[in-house]
Enzyme design. Structure first.
Site, PDB file in Angstrom:
ATOM      1  N   ASP A 166     147.974 -11.752 -77.523  1.00  0.00           N
ATOM      2  CA  ASP A 166     147.213 -10.499 -77.640  1.00  0.00           C
ATOM      3  C   ASP A 166     145.852 -10.794 -78.278  1.00  0.00           C
ATOM      4  O   ASP A 166     145.790 -11.469 -79.310  1.00  0.00           O
ATOM      5  CB  ASP A 166     147.991  -9.497 -78.500  1.00  0.00           C
ATOM      6  CG  ASP A 166     149.311  -9.116 -77.850  1.00  0.00           C
ATOM      7  OD1 ASP A 166     149.449  -9.341 -76.632  1.00  0.00           O
ATOM      8  OD2 ASP A 166     150.200  -8.599 -78.544  1.00  0.00           O
ATOM      9  N   GLU A 186     159.737 -14.223 -79.221  1.00  0.00           N
ATOM     10  CA  GLU A 186     159.179 -12.972 -78.697  1.00  0.00           C
ATOM     11  C   GLU A 186     159.543 -11.842 -79.652  1.00  0.00           C
ATOM     12  O   GLU A 186     160.650 -11.783 -80.169  1.00  0.00           O
ATOM     13  CB  GLU A 186     159.743 -12.732 -77.275  1.00  0.00           C
ATOM     14  CG  GLU A 186     159.473 -11.376 -76.675  1.00  0.00           C
ATOM     15  CD  GLU A 186     158.014 -10.954 -76.679  1.00  0.00           C
ATOM     16  OE1 GLU A 186     157.148 -11.726 -76.269  1.00  0.00           O
ATOM     17  OE2 GLU A 186     157.738  -9.819 -77.122  1.00  0.00           O
ATOM     18  N   THR A 193     152.496 -19.148 -66.490  1.00  0.00           N
ATOM     19  CA  THR A 193     153.137 -18.004 -67.146  1.00  0.00           C
ATOM     20  C   THR A 193     153.006 -16.770 -66.241  1.00  0.00           C
ATOM     21  O   THR A 193     152.218 -16.771 -65.292  1.00  0.00           O
ATOM     22  CB  THR A 193     152.482 -17.705 -68.520  1.00  0.00           C
ATOM     23  OG1 THR A 193     151.316 -16.908 -68.328  1.00  0.00           O
ATOM     24  CG2 THR A 193     152.121 -18.967 -69.268  1.00  0.00           C
ATOM     25  N   TYR A 216     151.608 -13.891 -67.023  1.00  0.00           N
ATOM     26  CA  TYR A 216     150.254 -13.346 -67.138  1.00  0.00           C
ATOM     27  C   TYR A 216     149.242 -14.223 -66.421  1.00  0.00           C
ATOM     28  O   TYR A 216     148.297 -13.733 -65.808  1.00  0.00           O
ATOM     29  CB  TYR A 216     149.875 -13.173 -68.617  1.00  0.00           C
ATOM     30  CG  TYR A 216     150.292 -11.825 -69.148  1.00  0.00           C
ATOM     31  CD1 TYR A 216     151.635 -11.539 -69.351  1.00  0.00           C
ATOM     32  CD2 TYR A 216     149.370 -10.827 -69.419  1.00  0.00           C
ATOM     33  CE1 TYR A 216     152.049 -10.309 -69.819  1.00  0.00           C
ATOM     34  CE2 TYR A 216     149.770  -9.587 -69.884  1.00  0.00           C
ATOM     35  CZ  TYR A 216     151.106  -9.335 -70.089  1.00  0.00           C
ATOM     36  OH  TYR A 216     151.515  -8.107 -70.538  1.00  0.00           O
TER      37      TYR A 216
HETATM   38  C1  LIG Z   1     150.299 -10.714 -73.155  1.00  0.00           C
HETATM   39  S1  LIG Z   1     151.929 -11.175 -73.375  1.00  0.00           S
HETATM   40  C2  LIG Z   1     151.998 -12.844 -72.738  1.00  0.00           C
HETATM   41  C3  LIG Z   1     153.399 -13.257 -72.364  1.00  0.00           C
HETATM   42  C4  LIG Z   1     153.551 -14.694 -71.843  1.00  0.00           C
HETATM   43  N1  LIG Z   1     153.220 -15.666 -72.859  1.00  0.00           N
HETATM   44  C5  LIG Z   1     152.706 -14.904 -70.614  1.00  0.00           C
HETATM   45  O1  LIG Z   1     151.698 -15.622 -70.716  1.00  0.00           O
HETATM   46  O2  LIG Z   1     153.057 -14.361 -69.555  1.00  0.00           O
HETATM   47  C6  LIG Z   1     151.981 -11.446 -75.138  1.00  0.00           C
HETATM   48  C7  LIG Z   1     153.391 -11.469 -75.662  1.00  0.00           C
HETATM   49  O3  LIG Z   1     153.352 -11.835 -77.037  1.00  0.00           O
HETATM   50  C8  LIG Z   1     154.252 -11.040 -77.758  1.00  0.00           C
HETATM   51  N2  LIG Z   1     153.794 -11.016 -79.155  1.00  0.00           N
HETATM   52  C9  LIG Z   1     152.673 -10.440 -79.610  1.00  0.00           C
HETATM   53  N3  LIG Z   1     152.548 -10.614 -80.928  1.00  0.00           N
HETATM   54  C10 LIG Z   1     153.615 -11.327 -81.323  1.00  0.00           C
HETATM   55  C11 LIG Z   1     154.069 -11.803 -82.575  1.00  0.00           C
HETATM   56  N4  LIG Z   1     153.370 -11.560 -83.694  1.00  0.00           N
HETATM   57  N5  LIG Z   1     155.217 -12.493 -82.634  1.00  0.00           N
HETATM   58  C12 LIG Z   1     155.934 -12.731 -81.488  1.00  0.00           C
HETATM   59  N6  LIG Z   1     155.565 -12.288 -80.278  1.00  0.00           N
HETATM   60  C13 LIG Z   1     154.423 -11.595 -80.179  1.00  0.00           C
HETATM   61  C14 LIG Z   1     154.189  -9.690 -77.078  1.00  0.00           C
HETATM   62  O4  LIG Z   1     155.320  -8.897 -77.320  1.00  0.00           O
HETATM   63  C15 LIG Z   1     154.060 -10.109 -75.606  1.00  0.00           C
HETATM   64  O5  LIG Z   1     155.322 -10.238 -74.983  1.00  0.00           O
END
Ligand SMILES: C[S@@+](CC[C@H](N)C(=O)[O-])C[C@H]1O[C@@H](n2cnc3c(N)ncnc32)[C@H](O)[C@@H]1O
Length: 225
Positions: free
Chosen positions: A125, A78, A197, A199
């Protein structure tokens, strides 16, 4: 601090108080993951498969997987401190098949070398603007980095609520030589997963379809593509 969320909106994350203290106190946070590059099996003390979730958020999915599958080692990755501390706080005591790493996926090949068996990309994202497509965790930029971290057979599982990201990813995986083994356009309708998850819970509670793909590349095919 503000972060983009999967729907393309912006979510404000409250600054977690004492986050440095929480991170310092947790034995589940690996501060210098580059030190374990190529040695993660030794770190875990066994030769079990290693699965990673990139962008694990607050860790619900990876923690529950670790609890349910003691013969698999898990590493949650993360980018943000304020998010990872939430995950660290949730890990029950004495879980010896899970650690967390605060890192940007862009540097993933600095931390692993031919030792990962499966990558989870859950609600990554979407980076909806076309000019940002290479920032998506399923873009060719990241798929190239993942090549060097996989052990042998390469498996990627993706879940998302975002149809455009899903379509883009199917093409991207195929172009990189992955075989799309299992696809669902409505995961919770087709085959409700036992572990979800954060989300996923949010979107499925609003009756939104969850898109799912598991794709795989055999190690001997990787030499060709
Ligand atoms: C929309 S959340 C989804 C969290 C979790 N996987 C879920 O499904 O509940 C996307 C997560 O990816 C992390 N993230 C985005 N780009 C990233 C990167 N390049 N490297 C590591 N983490 C990243 C963000 O900080 C965020 O916590």
């Amino acid at each position: 601090m503000y972060v983009k969320i999967a729907t393309g909106g912006i979510m404000r994350l409250r600054n977690v108080k004492n986050k440095e203290d929480i991170m310092d106190a947790s034995s589940y946070l690996i501060r210098e993951p580059e030190k374990y590059k190529g040695c993660w099996s030794k770190f875990f003390g066994n030769n079990n498969p290693i699965y990673i979730e990139i962008g694990m958020g607050k860790g619900q999915f990876i923690i529950n997987n670790a609890l349910n599958n003691p013969d698999i080692n898990y590493i949650g990755i993360e980018k943000y401190d304020s998010v990872i501390v939430k995950g660290l706080q949730k890990i029950p005591d004495s879980l010896n098949n899970l650690v967390m790493v605060r890192a940007d996926a862009l540097n993933i090949d600095d931390y692993f070398d031919k030792e990962i068996d499966c990558i989870y990309l859950n609600f990554s994202d979407p980076w909806p603007k076309k000019r940002h497509h290479l920032r998506r965790l399923s873009s060719s930029v990241f798929l190239k980095k993942y090549e060097s971290i996989f052990r042998k057979n390469k498996t990627i599982e993706m879940r998302t609520d975002n149809r455009d990201l899903f379509q883009y990813s199917l093409v991207s995986f195929s172009e990189a030589g992955y075989v799309l083994e299992d696809i669902s356009l409505d995961l919770h309708h087709d085959n409700m997963p036992s572990i979800t998850t954060e989300y996923e819970d949010k979107f499925s509670s609003k009756e939104m379809p969850i898109y799912f793909v598991r794709c795989r590349k055999e190690w001997n095919l990787s030499k060709i593509t």
